[in-house]
Design an enzyme around this catalytic site. Structure first.
Site, PDB file in Angstrom:
ATOM      1  CE  LYS A   1      62.357  60.236  87.819  1.00  0.00           C
ATOM      2  NZ  LYS A   1      62.566  61.409  88.160  1.00  0.00           N
TER       3      LYS A   1
ATOM      4  NE  ARG B   1      69.154  59.855  89.762  1.00  0.00           N
ATOM      5  CZ  ARG B   1      67.807  59.649  90.271  1.00  0.00           C
ATOM      6  NH1 ARG B   1      67.064  58.491  90.145  1.00  0.00           N
ATOM      7  NH2 ARG B   1      67.140  60.663  90.816  1.00  0.00           N
TER       8      ARG B   1
ATOM      9  NE  ARG C   1      58.077  63.260  96.437  1.00  0.00           N
ATOM     10  CZ  ARG C   1      58.927  62.881  95.723  1.00  0.00           C
ATOM     11  NH1 ARG C   1      58.674  62.158  94.425  1.00  0.00           N
ATOM     12  NH2 ARG C   1      60.189  63.457  95.575  1.00  0.00           N
TER      13      ARG C   1
ATOM     14  NE  ARG D   1      62.164  61.199  97.882  1.00  0.00           N
ATOM     15  CZ  ARG D   1      62.402  60.974  96.459  1.00  0.00           C
ATOM     16  NH1 ARG D   1      61.536  60.456  95.732  1.00  0.00           N
ATOM     17  NH2 ARG D   1      63.270  61.740  95.874  1.00  0.00           N
TER      18      ARG D   1
ATOM     19  NE  ARG E   1      65.807  65.045  94.588  1.00  0.00           N
ATOM     20  CZ  ARG E   1      64.618  65.096  95.131  1.00  0.00           C
ATOM     21  NH1 ARG E   1      64.080  65.854  96.408  1.00  0.00           N
ATOM     22  NH2 ARG E   1      63.507  64.584  94.464  1.00  0.00           N
TER      23      ARG E   1
HETATM   24  P1  AP5 Z   1      56.505  61.832  91.466  1.00  0.00           P
HETATM   25  O1  AP5 Z   1      55.867  60.812  90.555  1.00  0.00           O
HETATM   26  O2  AP5 Z   1      56.858  61.308  93.048  1.00  0.00           O
HETATM   27  O3  AP5 Z   1      58.051  62.216  90.819  1.00  0.00           O
HETATM   28  P2  AP5 Z   1      59.362  61.435  90.399  1.00  0.00           P
HETATM   29  O4  AP5 Z   1      59.649  61.777  89.064  1.00  0.00           O
HETATM   30  O5  AP5 Z   1      59.189  60.090  90.867  1.00  0.00           O
HETATM   31  O6  AP5 Z   1      60.170  62.414  91.576  1.00  0.00           O
HETATM   32  P3  AP5 Z   1      61.353  61.856  92.458  1.00  0.00           P
HETATM   33  O7  AP5 Z   1      61.594  63.082  93.346  1.00  0.00           O
HETATM   34  O8  AP5 Z   1      61.166  60.572  92.986  1.00  0.00           O
HETATM   35  O9  AP5 Z   1      62.726  61.843  91.283  1.00  0.00           O
HETATM   36  P4  AP5 Z   1      64.183  61.513  91.856  1.00  0.00           P
HETATM   37  O10 AP5 Z   1      64.611  61.239  90.655  1.00  0.00           O
HETATM   38  O11 AP5 Z   1      64.578  62.858  92.398  1.00  0.00           O
HETATM   39  O12 AP5 Z   1      64.040  60.593  93.244  1.00  0.00           O
HETATM   40  P5  AP5 Z   1      64.653  59.198  93.375  1.00  0.00           P
HETATM   41  O13 AP5 Z   1      63.692  58.507  94.495  1.00  0.00           O
HETATM   42  O14 AP5 Z   1      64.608  58.526  91.734  1.00  0.00           O
HETATM   43  O15 AP5 Z   1      55.825  63.317  91.640  1.00  0.00           O
HETATM   44  C1  AP5 Z   1      56.310  64.138  92.321  1.00  0.00           C
HETATM   45  C2  AP5 Z   1      55.084  64.927  92.978  1.00  0.00           C
HETATM   46  O16 AP5 Z   1      54.278  65.525  91.884  1.00  0.00           O
HETATM   47  C3  AP5 Z   1      54.032  64.196  93.580  1.00  0.00           C
HETATM   48  O17 AP5 Z   1      53.362  64.765  94.641  1.00  0.00           O
HETATM   49  C4  AP5 Z   1      52.816  64.006  92.390  1.00  0.00           C
HETATM   50  O18 AP5 Z   1      51.483  63.579  92.980  1.00  0.00           O
HETATM   51  C5  AP5 Z   1      53.024  64.998  91.564  1.00  0.00           C
HETATM   52  N1  AP5 Z   1      52.913  64.829  90.264  1.00  0.00           N
HETATM   53  C6  AP5 Z   1      53.095  63.864  89.535  1.00  0.00           C
HETATM   54  N2  AP5 Z   1      52.698  64.047  87.978  1.00  0.00           N
HETATM   55  C7  AP5 Z   1      52.152  65.159  88.197  1.00  0.00           C
HETATM   56  C8  AP5 Z   1      51.233  65.906  87.141  1.00  0.00           C
HETATM   57  N3  AP5 Z   1      51.534  65.442  85.901  1.00  0.00           N
HETATM   58  N4  AP5 Z   1      50.986  67.258  87.372  1.00  0.00           N
HETATM   59  C9  AP5 Z   1      50.955  67.734  88.661  1.00  0.00           C
HETATM   60  N5  AP5 Z   1      51.382  67.003  89.786  1.00  0.00           N
HETATM   61  C10 AP5 Z   1      52.151  65.779  89.456  1.00  0.00           C
HETATM   62  O19 AP5 Z   1      66.119  59.232  93.921  1.00  0.00           O
HETATM   63  C11 AP5 Z   1      66.453  59.830  95.086  1.00  0.00           C
HETATM   64  C12 AP5 Z   1      67.982  59.795  95.282  1.00  0.00           C
HETATM   65  O20 AP5 Z   1      68.358  58.540  95.385  1.00  0.00           O
HETATM   66  C13 AP5 Z   1      68.585  60.599  94.165  1.00  0.00           C
HETATM   67  O21 AP5 Z   1      69.124  61.939  94.670  1.00  0.00           O
HETATM   68  C14 AP5 Z   1      70.065  59.767  94.322  1.00  0.00           C
HETATM   69  O22 AP5 Z   1      70.685  60.364  95.667  1.00  0.00           O
HETATM   70  C15 AP5 Z   1      69.715  58.451  94.941  1.00  0.00           C
HETATM   71  N6  AP5 Z   1      69.577  57.716  93.555  1.00  0.00           N
HETATM   72  C16 AP5 Z   1      68.235  56.766  92.954  1.00  0.00           C
HETATM   73  N7  AP5 Z   1      68.662  56.507  91.864  1.00  0.00           N
HETATM   74  C17 AP5 Z   1      69.878  56.514  91.768  1.00  0.00           C
HETATM   75  C18 AP5 Z   1      70.920  56.134  90.516  1.00  0.00           C
HETATM   76  N8  AP5 Z   1      70.293  55.324  89.562  1.00  0.00           N
HETATM   77  N9  AP5 Z   1      72.245  56.627  90.552  1.00  0.00           N
HETATM   78  C19 AP5 Z   1      72.794  57.311  91.463  1.00  0.00           C
HETATM   79  N10 AP5 Z   1      71.881  57.670  92.531  1.00  0.00           N
HETATM   80  C20 AP5 Z   1      70.275  57.284  92.653  1.00  0.00           C
HETATM   81 MG    MG Z   2      60.166  58.921  92.486  1.00  0.00          MG
END
Ligand code: AP5
Ligand code: MG
Length: 214
Positions: free
Chosen positions: A13, A87, A126, A160, A171
Site C-alpha cells: 500500500k 480498517r 523492509r 519498524r 496484524r
Molecule cells: P509496503 O509498501 O511498505 O507495504 P504496506 O502495505 O504499506 O504494509 P504496512 O506494513 O505498512 O501495512 P500495515 O497495514 O500493517 O501498517 P500501517 O502502517 O498501516 O511494502 C512492504 C515491503 O514489501 C517493502 O519492503 C516493499 O519494498 C516490499 N514490496 C512492496 N511491493 C512489493 C511487490 N509488488 N513485490 C515485492 N515486494 C514488494 O499500520 C501500522 C499499525 O498502525 C497498525 O498495526 C495499527 O496498530 C495502527 N493503525 C494504522 N492505521 C490504523 C487504523 N486505520 N485503525 C486502527 N489502527 C491503525
Molecule cells: Mg504502509
C-alpha cells in the site's frame, strides 16, 4: 479523485501510494505513518498508541478518525489516497460522512491481493528512510551501497518496531477479523477493484493506473 488502497500488512500500500503521489500529485493519508509520527514526537496520544502498534493491534476508531478528519478538513491537493484507513466498519462509515460533509466522493477502492506466505518475507526485509519515507527491501530493493537514500540523500534508515513475525501474526489476524469485511462492503457498493499485489512493483503500478485511468 479519492481512493482507498486496501490490503494486509506488506501488501504494498505504502509503496504504491508514494508512486501515486509522485506521478499524480495526490495526497497520501497513511494513518500508520501519522501514528508513528505522533509516537516519535512524543505527544500524549503517541505514547498511548505506541504499545498497541508494537503488538500489532488496532488503535481505537476515535483516534484514527480524528486524525483523518483533520486532514480532510484541511483540504487536499489532487485527491486523497487513503492508505491503511478505513480498517473497521465504523471507520468506513466515518469516512463516507466526512467526504459527504466536504462535498467529495470516494472514487475507487483498490484491493491489493497477495498470499499470506509472501508477507513475512516482505515485512522482515523492509526498511524506510527516516527523512522522506522512501521504502526499501533487503531482497528486491536494497538500501543504496553508499548508505544514503536515493530519493533524498539522508542516511537515516529505519526498521519498524512491529516488523517482526510475532506482531505480523497479530496484524494479519486483525486484518482478517476487522478489515477484510470491508472488501465485501465496498464490493456491494460497486466501488471495489482487485489488483494482483503479488506481481512486481512496476506491474502493480500499471494495474493501478489501469483502474484509475488518465
Ligand atoms: P509496503 O509498501 O511498505 O507495504 P504496506 O502495505 O504499506 O504494509 P504496512 O506494513 O505498512 O501495512 P500495515 O497495514 O500493517 O501498517 P500501517 O502502517 O498501516 O511494502 C512492504 C515491503 O514489501 C517493502 O519492503 C516493499 O519494498 C516490499 N514490496 C512492496 N511491493 C512489493 C511487490 N509488488 N513485490 C515485492 N515486494 C514488494 O499500520 C501500522 C499499525 O498502525 C497498525 O498495526 C495499527 O496498530 C495502527 N493503525 C494504522 N492505521 C490504523 C487504523 N486505520 N485503525 C486502527 N489502527 C491503525
Ligand atoms: Mg504502509
Amino acid at each position: 479523485m479519492n481512493i482507498i488502497l486496501m490490503g494486509p500488512p506488506g501488501a504494498g500500500k505504502g509503496t504504491q501510494a508514494r508512486h501515486l503521489v509522485e506521478t499524480r500529485g495526490m495526497v497520501q493519508l497513511s494513518t500508520g505513518d501519522m501514528l508513528r509520527e505522533a509516537k516519535e514526537s512524543g505527544t500524549e496520544m503517541g505514547t498511548v498508541v505506541a504499545g498497541v502498534m508494537e503488538r500489532g493491534e488496532l488503535v481505537t476508531d476515535e483516534i484514527v478518525i480524528g486524525l483523518i478528519r483533520e486532514k480532510i478538513e484541511a483540504g487536499q491537493g489532487n485527491g486523497f489516497i487513503f492508505d491503511g484507513f478505513p480498517r473497521t466498519l465504523a471507520q468506513a462509515d466515518a469516512l463516507a460522512d466526512l467526504l459527504a460533509a466536504t462535498g467529495q466522493t470516494l472514487d475507487a477502492v483498490i484491493e491489493m491481493k497477495v498470499d499470506d506466505d509472501v508477507l513475512v518475507a516482505r515485512i522482515t526485509a523492509r526498511s524506510t528512510c527516516g527523512n522522506c519515507g522512501e521504502v526499501y527491501n533487503d531482497n528486491i530493493r536494497p538500501q543504496p551501497a553508499d548508505g544514503t537514500c536515493s530519493n533524498c540523500g539522508a542516511s537515516d534508515f529505519r526498521r519498524r518496531a512491529d516488523d517482526n513475525e510475532e506482531s505480523l501474526r497479530t496484524r494479519l489476524m486483525e486484518y482478517y477479523k476487522k478489515t477484510s469485511p470491508l472488501i465485501g462492503y465496498y464490493y456491494a457498493k460497486g466501488d471495489l477493484t482487485r489488483v494482483n499485489g503479488l506481481a512486481d512493483i512496476k506491474t502493480v503500478q500499471a494495474s493501478i493506473a489501469g483502474v484509475l485511468g488518465n
